[in-house]
Design a protein around this motif. Structure first.
Motif, PDB file in Angstrom:
ATOM      1  N   THR A  39       0.849  -1.195   0.000  1.00  0.00           N
ATOM      2  CA  THR A  39       0.000   0.000   0.000  1.00  0.00           C
ATOM      3  C   THR A  39       0.881   1.241   0.000  1.00  0.00           C
ATOM      4  OG1 THR A  39      -1.652  -1.196   1.275  1.00  0.00           O
ATOM      5  CG2 THR A  39      -1.792   1.201   1.330  1.00  0.00           C
TER       6      THR A  39
ATOM      7  N   ASP B 149       2.109 -12.755   8.532  1.00  0.00           N
ATOM      8  CA  ASP B 149       2.235 -13.117   7.121  1.00  0.00           C
ATOM      9  C   ASP B 149       2.768 -14.543   7.089  1.00  0.00           C
ATOM     10  OD1 ASP B 149       2.393 -11.216   4.329  1.00  0.00           O
ATOM     11  OD2 ASP B 149       3.282 -13.235   4.226  1.00  0.00           O
TER      12      ASP B 149
ATOM     13  N   ASP C  24      -5.363  -7.560   4.084  1.00  0.00           N
ATOM     14  CA  ASP C  24      -5.092  -7.227   2.675  1.00  0.00           C
ATOM     15  C   ASP C  24      -4.702  -8.529   1.983  1.00  0.00           C
ATOM     16  OD1 ASP C  24      -4.237  -6.260   0.253  1.00  0.00           O
ATOM     17  OD2 ASP C  24      -2.624  -5.008   1.059  1.00  0.00           O
TER      18      ASP C  24
ATOM     19  N   SER D 189      -6.099 -14.902  -1.318  1.00  0.00           N
ATOM     20  CA  SER D 189      -5.510 -15.681  -0.223  1.00  0.00           C
ATOM     21  C   SER D 189      -5.241 -14.754   0.957  1.00  0.00           C
ATOM     22  CB  SER D 189      -4.201 -16.319  -0.680  1.00  0.00           C
ATOM     23  OG  SER D 189      -3.600 -17.004   0.388  1.00  0.00           O
TER      24      SER D 189
HETATM   25  C1  LIG Z   1      -1.394  -7.932  -0.688  1.00  0.00           C
HETATM   26  S1  LIG Z   1      -0.080  -8.463   0.286  1.00  0.00           S
HETATM   27  C2  LIG Z   1      -0.163  -7.412   1.677  1.00  0.00           C
HETATM   28  C3  LIG Z   1       0.446  -6.075   1.417  1.00  0.00           C
HETATM   29  C4  LIG Z   1       0.508  -5.163   2.624  1.00  0.00           C
HETATM   30  N1  LIG Z   1      -0.779  -4.653   3.033  1.00  0.00           N
HETATM   31  C5  LIG Z   1       1.428  -3.992   2.348  1.00  0.00           C
HETATM   32  O1  LIG Z   1       0.944  -2.889   2.228  1.00  0.00           O
HETATM   33  O2  LIG Z   1       2.632  -4.211   2.264  1.00  0.00           O
HETATM   34  C6  LIG Z   1      -0.687  -9.986   0.861  1.00  0.00           C
HETATM   35  C7  LIG Z   1       0.245 -10.768   1.771  1.00  0.00           C
HETATM   36  O3  LIG Z   1      -0.535 -11.832   2.326  1.00  0.00           O
HETATM   37  C8  LIG Z   1       0.291 -12.957   2.540  1.00  0.00           C
HETATM   38  N2  LIG Z   1      -0.620 -14.107   2.603  1.00  0.00           N
HETATM   39  C9  LIG Z   1      -1.286 -14.705   1.586  1.00  0.00           C
HETATM   40  N3  LIG Z   1      -2.087 -15.672   2.067  1.00  0.00           N
HETATM   41  C10 LIG Z   1      -1.922 -15.671   3.421  1.00  0.00           C
HETATM   42  C11 LIG Z   1      -2.491 -16.433   4.465  1.00  0.00           C
HETATM   43  N4  LIG Z   1      -3.380 -17.400   4.212  1.00  0.00           N
HETATM   44  N5  LIG Z   1      -2.072 -16.178   5.724  1.00  0.00           N
HETATM   45  C12 LIG Z   1      -1.154 -15.216   5.984  1.00  0.00           C
HETATM   46  N6  LIG Z   1      -0.588 -14.472   5.024  1.00  0.00           N
HETATM   47  C13 LIG Z   1      -0.978 -14.678   3.762  1.00  0.00           C
HETATM   48  C14 LIG Z   1       1.244 -12.945   1.375  1.00  0.00           C
HETATM   49  O4  LIG Z   1       2.442 -13.610   1.731  1.00  0.00           O
HETATM   50  C15 LIG Z   1       1.436 -11.442   1.123  1.00  0.00           C
HETATM   51  O5  LIG Z   1       2.601 -10.981   1.726  1.00  0.00           O
END
Ligand SMILES: C[S@@+](CC[C@H](N)C(=O)[O-])C[C@H]1O[C@@H](n2cnc3c(N)ncnc32)[C@H](O)[C@@H]1O
Length: 397
Positions: free
Chosen positions: A84, A130, A173, A190
């Motif tokens: 973000t 994460d 997110d 996910s």
């Molecule tokens: C869209 S990014 C988040 C970005 C964050 N809001 C930022 O501004 O930097 C989504 C993150 O969710 C993690 N992720 C995906 N599935 C997940 C799960 N089931 N549990 C925990 N983390 C997860 C991914 O590794 C990734 O780093």
């Protein structure tokens, strides 16, 4: 190997890694090989040099999102792509603070686009979760850089397994990319969109960042959906639940102007004749379904009931729409348009279009303009008929 990647990243945080990173010239693809060669000659190990160069490349790419701060933060390619922007994250965090949230969990914290802002805004700090270990290591490094590490607990875990004891606000997110690239299906996020809804039942002060193209029909009643644009680019749809929601179902927020427009999407605007001015609503307004609200604000109407252009005779400066003075209106004809633009010695042409299948670059080639003047045209439909408007951007007065 993920373990190797984490080891290499940790070495980058050692005094030697930091010296190497600081010694690299500003990233430039053309000189990256020679920079790597020089670093190896200076005695740095191959893998450390590769990690440092990757980081230098990502920092250069991150400037667009993070500005000057990019040069001191750490990224992964996916982490940067999904992070973000600070201007959005700061606003989001403030909304948690305004609702009285004391401790927030950021359940998909990534490399930490939102997390440091949430941690700084919530009185009792934040928990960042994460499931990817390298991402967690990078997020932890960023929290150190930003001076908020002591306010955050990072857990490398599945979001669904996170212990929410002591948490009174949750931000989620979800990743919108899988092994086959970007997904537009909320069920394939996910964790999936259903998890967002479940969480909002467990922790009322919840919010989620979704793709701006999320179908309105899947947005729950009682929640607020906020479409956000930054510098005219539509970046997300945030959904706010419980005490974080304002009571209006839809909001368009324009950053960095921090202008915000709310409505319920029920206002209708009629189509009508072309006025003296044309207004192109911001992408956040369009996605929020608030174009008619902007037409009302501008004292105008729609150019065509099915197209998001507003027109009227009142000149206005609005953060929600870009304004143009209408110079000419003509039925679409390549020949007529070419004649008109050539008569005005136009060489540089900005082509805007909505409601037309025309490809701007194809049209530009077909027009074969070579003059020295500049012009803007809008290719659209008027009462269903293909139409071109020659317009002049309104300058602030
Ligand atoms: C869209 S990014 C988040 C970005 C964050 N809001 C930022 O501004 O930097 C989504 C993150 O969710 C993690 N992720 C995906 N599935 C997940 C799960 N089931 N549990 C925990 N983390 C997860 C991914 O590794 C990734 O780093």
């Amino acid at each position: 190997m993920p373990g190797d990647e984490i080891g290499a990243f940790r070495r980058l945080l050692t005094p030697e890694g930091q010296r190497l990173l600081a010694s690299l010239p500003p990233y430039d693809a053309a000189s990256a090989l020679s920079a790597a060669e020089a670093a190896r000659r200076a005695g740095h190990e191959e893998s450390l040099v590769a990690t440092a160069l990757t980081q230098s490349r990502l920092r250069a790419r991150a400037v667009r999102k993070f500005g000057a701060q990019a040069s001191s933060l750490y990224f992964t390619p996916d982490g940067l792509e999904q992070a973000t922007r600070p201007v959005v994250a700061a606003r989001r965090a403030q909304r948690f603070a305004d609702a009285g949230v004391r401790r927030v969990a950021d359940l998909c914290c990534g490399v930490g686009g939102d997390l440091p802002h949430l941690a700084a805004a919530a009185g009792n700090g934040a928990v960042g979760v994460d499931r990817d270990p390298l991402t967690c290591a990078v997020a932890a490094a960023n929290l150190e850089v930003l001076g908020v590490a002591e306010r955050v607990e990072i857990r490398c875990a599945e979001a669904a397994a996170a212990d929410l004891a002591g948490i009174d606000g949750v931000f989620l997110d979800p990743a919108r990319r899988g092994s086959r690239g970007r997904t537009f299906d909320p069920a394939a996020y996910s964790p999936p969109y259903s998890f967002v809804l479940e969480l909002a039942e467990r922790v009322p002060a919840s919010a989620a960042k979704l793709a701006p193209g999320i179908p309105h029909a899947v947005l729950p009643r009682g929640a607020e959906a906020e479409w956000v644009s930054v510098d005219g680019d539509l970046v997300e749809c945030a959904v706010w639940f419980g005490p974080l929601a304002s009571g209006v179902p839809r909001r368009a927020t324009i950053l960095p102007a921090a202008a915000t427009l709310t409505g319920d999407g029920t206002v209708r605007a009629a189509g009508g004749p072309v006025g003296r001015y044309l207004y192109e609503p911001d992408a956040a307004v369009i996605r929020a379904g608030l174009v008619a609200d902007v037409a009302t604000q501008l004292g105008g109407h729609l150019l065509d009931p099915t197209i998001a252009y507003v027109t009227g005779d009142t000149r206005a400066n609005s953060p929600f729409a870009t304004g143009y003075e209408v110079l000419d209106v003509l039925p679409f004809s390549l020949k007529r348009l070419r004649t008109l633009l050539r008569a005005r010695d136009v060489g540089r042409l900005t082509i805007k279009k909505r409601g037309s299948a025309i490809e701007p670059e194809t049209l530009r080639r077909q027009l074969r303009l070579a003059g020295s003047a500049e012009a803007t045209i809008v290719v659209t439909r008027l009462a269903g008929a293909p139409t071109v408007l020659v317009v002049d951007p309104l300058r602030d007065r």
